[in-house]
Design a protein around this motif. Sequence first.
Motif, PDB file in Angstrom:
ATOM      1  N   THR A  94       0.835  -1.203   0.000  1.00  0.00           N
ATOM      2  CA  THR A  94       0.000   0.000   0.000  1.00  0.00           C
ATOM      3  C   THR A  94       0.868   1.251   0.000  1.00  0.00           C
ATOM      4  OG1 THR A  94      -1.751  -1.169   1.178  1.00  0.00           O
ATOM      5  CG2 THR A  94      -1.822   1.239   1.229  1.00  0.00           C
ATOM      6  N   LEU A  95       1.874   1.276   0.860  1.00  0.00           N
ATOM      7  CA  LEU A  95       2.784   2.425   0.898  1.00  0.00           C
ATOM      8  C   LEU A  95       3.504   2.622  -0.421  1.00  0.00           C
ATOM      9  CD1 LEU A  95       4.346   2.071   4.458  1.00  0.00           C
ATOM     10  CD2 LEU A  95       2.837   3.887   3.651  1.00  0.00           C
ATOM     11  N   ILE A  96       4.011   1.549  -0.991  1.00  0.00           N
ATOM     12  CA  ILE A  96       4.732   1.644  -2.265  1.00  0.00           C
ATOM     13  C   ILE A  96       3.816   2.172  -3.362  1.00  0.00           C
ATOM     14  CG2 ILE A  96       5.782   0.250  -4.101  1.00  0.00           C
ATOM     15  CD1 ILE A  96       6.943  -1.519  -1.820  1.00  0.00           C
ATOM     16  N   LEU A  97       2.602   1.655  -3.442  1.00  0.00           N
ATOM     17  CA  LEU A  97       1.671   2.095  -4.483  1.00  0.00           C
ATOM     18  C   LEU A  97       1.319   3.563  -4.343  1.00  0.00           C
ATOM     19  CD1 LEU A  97      -0.219   1.219  -6.875  1.00  0.00           C
ATOM     20  CD2 LEU A  97      -1.996   1.128  -5.141  1.00  0.00           C
ATOM     21  N   TRP A  98       0.998   4.000  -3.122  1.00  0.00           N
ATOM     22  CA  TRP A  98       0.567   5.387  -2.941  1.00  0.00           C
ATOM     23  C   TRP A  98       1.724   6.362  -3.021  1.00  0.00           C
ATOM     24  CZ3 TRP A  98      -3.935   7.283  -3.879  1.00  0.00           C
ATOM     25  CH2 TRP A  98      -5.021   6.420  -3.861  1.00  0.00           C
ATOM     26  N   ILE A  99       2.911   5.984  -2.592  1.00  0.00           N
ATOM     27  CA  ILE A  99       4.079   6.862  -2.793  1.00  0.00           C
ATOM     28  C   ILE A  99       4.345   7.027  -4.275  1.00  0.00           C
ATOM     29  CG2 ILE A  99       6.585   6.989  -2.505  1.00  0.00           C
ATOM     30  CD1 ILE A  99       6.164   5.783   0.307  1.00  0.00           C
ATOM     31  N   TRP A 100       4.268   5.935  -5.016  1.00  0.00           N
ATOM     32  CA  TRP A 100       4.458   6.008  -6.467  1.00  0.00           C
ATOM     33  C   TRP A 100       3.366   6.859  -7.119  1.00  0.00           C
ATOM     34  CZ3 TRP A 100       1.196   4.204 -10.353  1.00  0.00           C
ATOM     35  CH2 TRP A 100       1.729   4.272 -11.630  1.00  0.00           C
ATOM     36  N   ALA A 101       2.117   6.692  -6.695  1.00  0.00           N
ATOM     37  CA  ALA A 101       0.998   7.453  -7.281  1.00  0.00           C
ATOM     38  C   ALA A 101       1.107   8.936  -6.987  1.00  0.00           C
ATOM     39  CB  ALA A 101      -0.326   6.905  -6.758  1.00  0.00           C
ATOM     40  N   TRP A 102       1.505   9.302  -5.774  1.00  0.00           N
ATOM     41  CA  TRP A 102       1.597  10.723  -5.421  1.00  0.00           C
ATOM     42  C   TRP A 102       2.801  11.395  -6.059  1.00  0.00           C
ATOM     43  CZ3 TRP A 102       0.023   9.206   0.132  1.00  0.00           C
ATOM     44  CH2 TRP A 102      -1.375   9.259   0.242  1.00  0.00           C
ATOM     45  N   ARG A 103       3.843  10.635  -6.355  1.00  0.00           N
ATOM     46  CA  ARG A 103       5.019  11.232  -7.026  1.00  0.00           C
ATOM     47  C   ARG A 103       4.751  11.428  -8.504  1.00  0.00           C
ATOM     48  NH1 ARG A 103      10.588  10.221  -4.364  1.00  0.00           N
ATOM     49  NH2 ARG A 103       9.941   9.938  -2.214  1.00  0.00           N
ATOM     50  N   ASN A 104       3.921  10.607  -9.092  1.00  0.00           N
ATOM     51  CA  ASN A 104       3.616  10.724 -10.524  1.00  0.00           C
ATOM     52  C   ASN A 104       2.342  11.453 -10.626  1.00  0.00           C
ATOM     53  OD1 ASN A 104       5.901   9.329 -11.246  1.00  0.00           O
ATOM     54  ND2 ASN A 104       4.903   7.367 -11.028  1.00  0.00           N
TER      55      ASN A 104
END
Length: 141
Positions: A131-141
């Motif tokens: 979950t953390l990996i997905l949302w960090i990736w989503a918020w950076r892109n």
Amino acid sequence: MARNPGRPLSPHLTIWKWGPHMLVSILHRATGVALATGGAMLFTWWLSAIASGPDAYASFSRYVIDAEGSGGLAMFTTLLAKVAAVGLTWAFFQHMATGIRHLVLDLGAGYELKTNRTFARLTMVASTLLTLILWIWAWRN
């Protein structure tokens, strides 16, 4: 119906020592309910917004996706929508990891107590990390 006094009573939940495998089992059911309910409501709202035309979809988009330039209720509901999205994402990954754990158990492996507890803990760690990996990736892109 009369009870046979020679037959033992089933132990109550207070007798059992709670472990991660019990928590994961309950979480699997709870996340399934959350995904079915929350996902169905969001999906229904999205479909009805698309079917109702561009104005309805713009309203959906404003409340769910972005509230830049909007004030008050739109900003609050956008924050709630993001919290709900992160929660549903965690529920998805938790449900998926527990489903994989159950698949391994159905194959006949992982019934040893130490292995079972380790796999149960790993499902919780994996779901949180994914979950953390997905949302960090989503918020950076």
